[in-house]
Design a protein around this motif. Structure first.
Motif, short mmCIF file in Angstrom:
data_model
loop_
_atom_site.label_atom_id
_atom_site.label_comp_id
_atom_site.label_asym_id
_atom_site.label_seq_id
_atom_site.Cartn_x
_atom_site.Cartn_y
_atom_site.Cartn_z
N ASN A 103 0.86 -1.19 0.00
CA ASN A 103 0.00 0.00 0.00
C ASN A 103 0.89 1.23 0.00
O ASN A 103 1.93 1.23 0.64
N ALA B 26 -4.41 11.96 -8.90
CA ALA B 26 -4.81 10.77 -8.14
C ALA B 26 -5.16 9.64 -9.09
O ALA B 26 -4.81 8.48 -8.87
N GLU C 144 -3.03 6.21 -9.11
CA GLU C 144 -3.64 4.91 -8.82
C GLU C 144 -3.37 3.95 -9.96
O GLU C 144 -3.01 2.78 -9.75
N ASP D 278 -1.16 0.59 -9.47
CA ASP D 278 -1.82 -0.69 -9.73
C ASP D 278 -0.97 -1.57 -10.64
O ASP D 278 -0.86 -2.77 -10.42
N SER E 254 -1.59 -0.67 -3.96
CA SER E 254 -2.85 0.04 -3.80
C SER E 254 -2.59 1.41 -3.23
O SER E 254 -1.59 1.63 -2.54
N VAL E 255 -3.51 2.31 -3.51
CA VAL E 255 -3.33 3.69 -3.08
C VAL E 255 -4.32 4.06 -1.98
O VAL E 255 -5.52 3.90 -2.15
N ILE E 256 -3.79 4.50 -0.87
CA ILE E 256 -4.64 5.02 0.19
C ILE E 256 -4.69 6.53 0.02
O ILE E 256 -3.65 7.20 0.00
N LEU E 257 -5.90 7.03 -0.15
CA LEU E 257 -6.08 8.44 -0.46
C LEU E 257 -6.27 9.26 0.81
O LEU E 257 -7.11 8.93 1.64
N VAL F 18 -11.82 8.69 -11.01
CA VAL F 18 -11.82 9.72 -9.96
C VAL F 18 -11.64 11.12 -10.56
O VAL F 18 -11.98 12.12 -9.94
N GLU G 115 -13.64 9.96 2.02
CA GLU G 115 -12.41 9.86 2.79
C GLU G 115 -12.56 10.59 4.12
O GLU G 115 -12.18 10.08 5.16
N SER H 296 -9.35 4.02 6.71
CA SER H 296 -8.66 4.60 5.56
C SER H 296 -9.34 4.14 4.29
O SER H 296 -9.96 3.08 4.26
N VAL H 297 -9.18 4.94 3.26
CA VAL H 297 -9.84 4.64 1.99
C VAL H 297 -8.84 4.24 0.93
O VAL H 297 -7.89 4.97 0.65
N ILE H 298 -9.05 3.08 0.37
CA ILE H 298 -8.25 2.65 -0.77
C ILE H 298 -9.03 3.00 -2.03
O ILE H 298 -10.17 2.58 -2.20
N LEU H 299 -8.40 3.82 -2.84
CA LEU H 299 -9.08 4.33 -4.02
C LEU H 299 -8.85 3.43 -5.22
O LEU H 299 -7.72 3.09 -5.54
N ARG I 260 -12.61 -1.54 -16.79
CA ARG I 260 -12.39 -2.93 -16.39
C ARG I 260 -13.52 -3.48 -15.54
O ARG I 260 -13.63 -3.25 -14.35
N LYS J 85 -13.21 -5.36 -12.05
CA LYS J 85 -12.72 -4.71 -10.84
C LYS J 85 -13.63 -4.98 -9.65
O LYS J 85 -13.17 -5.10 -8.52
N ARG K 133 -10.68 -8.98 -2.51
CA ARG K 133 -9.87 -8.32 -1.48
C ARG K 133 -10.52 -8.36 -0.12
O ARG K 133 -9.86 -8.36 0.91
#
Lengths: 322, 322
Positions: free
Chosen positions: A62, A79, A83, A87, A92-95, B70, B83, B92-95, B101, B104, B111
């Motif tokens: 992350n 962003a 991301e 990927d 993974s991206v925590i925003l 986004v 967020e 926390s938010v994973i974006l 796709r 997803k 996940r």
DNA sequence: AAAAAATTTGGAAACGATTCCAAAATTGCT
DNA sequence: AGCAATTTTGGAATCGTTTCCAAATTTTTT
């Protein structure tokens, strides 16, 4: 409770090590066993527990992305590509939107120490005294935190100079500079420096409004520029919101654009999102995002990286210049 | 390697249980020991390893936010408030941008099973056949996946009806509907239903262009509307991008707005992002985000939730109506 | 066919926290 | 003081992987 690697091992008649090797696609497992293991996994509906593997491996996959606010064209675009690129590398991206909260940077560092994330991209513009970045994989945009943190930037100085020269070629005699001063040492300041150099070179009178500006103060700043330098026939505006607001302000004051007043903005237009056709210096947001992620991943892996990466902007003609 | 709870325990002269209790602010630790432990933590620069605690506790305190992209005013704003609200609850938010796709959604479910995240907010509009949502904390916007997933929506039907009536009051005789048909069952379809009801009620002729539209096809869709219904004196446009493009298209065809043609859009304006002043039905994005997170957290905790939460829009007058 | 080398394997130990339980310490009560 | 009730404590067991090592197996070499 849930199905673990042990259950799979038992059902498949192999050891846990072998199951683990199958999960991680290691070659050293004989085909017949690999098949048995896969079958057992399917039968038990087994899914590996990421937390356990992360603990053992000591990596989270992350990364944190810290932006002032994601609800903004530049940061949203950033962003998005951050991301996408992360990927591709399996991260993974925590925003995190820092908003006004200065301590968010510190909090992210803390998260790295706690092994919540492997690293972070900082796009904030706050102060950060006494933060210990030692051993923290961090990268940034437009500025280095400590002279050591790698960062990506655009060719602020040259692009600004070129834009100003373009305006002068198009007949501007009184060119002003409108911006908001960064709170910290940042390459954004190069824009003002370029302006001063051009003014000097051409023997013009500097007309600058470039103070620290809070979010939301765009209108009053724009107005104050017009009050001071109402006779300007060209203005270079630095920043997205400011250029929009300035354009509106000038219009309200019945300036004919571009007849009486030409405007060029730095990073002032996202054609996708509005129908205002500004002449603008466009930042290569996608490329900046991808580069910054590649730098970060190198950092995480402990590899050497360049400290400063400069990408080139694109000069896009709109309807605010002649 | 790194400093663990054992090291702290040893230095402070207490057991690991006590240290853990101090970390988690449990009351049953006598003050003198608490102080000793804190001192030891500071002295050793100890930071708890989140992965270990997450493994043991079997919770990640992460949630996934899946949006189509986004880099879009609606989703960016949503992401921002999601967020913010999640943060208030310690999540926390994973974006994740799903882009094109389709798989997803499935990946996010995966996940959750892998205990990478505790739950997810789905804002996608794709098909999802055969996904097993059983036991997966998931919430959504504008639609329920399986009649069971809680979701938040706005009062699409009523708001559209009111908007159309407003246009009619302002003199529109020939009102059209322009939208893009959702790929899946979604409350967005209520807008067309409202239109049809109004048309019926007032005895008007329906003028509809509302087909499935790919990202980027806005221009051709807008043009096709004008070709078919060039005599419309009012159009209700559903969706952000479409309303902008339609506005431009109408202008290019020399329609005087709002004199010849009035436009009302659903969710068509984000003043922060652009400077077009559309009359619009504004979705309560912030409230939707906050509600959706609260629902999700309830789901994660195993509490009961409402399936459908309706929030009310705001009718904002711009310059595209009389 | 035996020995050496290479490959594959099982399973214990480790990652670093939390939690439970029984033991120790403290408090309250008569 | 003596005993019961309560609070505080230490530390082993646990969460579910990965990894290491030695043992087992297979392949190659002589």
């Amino acid at each position: 409770m849930s199905v673990t690697i042990k259950d799979v091992a038992k059902l498949a008649g192999v050891g846990v090590g072998t199951v683990s090797r199958v999960i991680n696609d290691e070659k050293s497992v004989i085909e017949s066993k690999r098949i048995k293991v896969k079958q057992a996994m399917k039968q038990l509906k087994y899914t590996p527990n990421r937390m356990a593997s992360r603990l053992r491996r000591n990596e989270t996959r992350n990364i944190a992305l810290l932006v002032p606010i994601v609800d903004h064209p530049f940061f949203a675009k950033l962003a998005y590509y951050v991301e996408d690129e992360a990927d591709r590398f399996g991260y993974s991206v925590i925003l995190v939107s820092s908003q006004q909260r200065v301590d968010k940077e510190r909090e992210i560092i803390e998260r790295i120490h706690r092994r919540e994330v492997d690293g972070a991209v900082f796009v904030t513009h706050y102060e950060h005294e006494g933060i210990d970045l030692e051993g923290c994989p961090i990268v940034s945009i437009d500025r280095s935190f400590d002279g050591n943190t790698p960062y990506v930037t655009s060719n602020n100085y040259d692009a600004t100079k070129d834009a100003l020269k373009y305006m002068i070629e198009r007949g501007c005699k009184k060119v002003g500079f409108l911006g908001s001063k960064p709170l910290v040492k940042s390459e954004v300041s190069e824009r003002e420096r370029a302006y001063l150099d051009v003014v000097n070179e051409y023997g013009l009178t500097p007309m600058i409004v470039n103070e620290v500006m809070e979010h939301g103060e765009e209108k009053s700043v724009a107005t104050s520029f017009m009050e001071k330098f109402g006779d300007a026939d060209g203005v270079f505006v630095s920043g997205y919101s400011l250029s929009q607001v300035f354009y509106e302000t000038a219009q309200e004051m019945n300036k004919k654009i571009p007849k009486d007043l030409q405007i060029v903005s730095y990073d002032g237009v996202f054609r996708q999102w509005h129908n205002l056709s500004l002449t603008t210096v466009e930042q290569p947001v996608e490329e900046m995002a991808r580069q910054v992620i590649r730098l970060l991943i190198k950092k995480i892996r402990g590899e050497e990286t360049a400290t400063r990466t400069v990408l080139t902007t694109r000069f896009v003609l709109g309807k605010t210049t002649k």
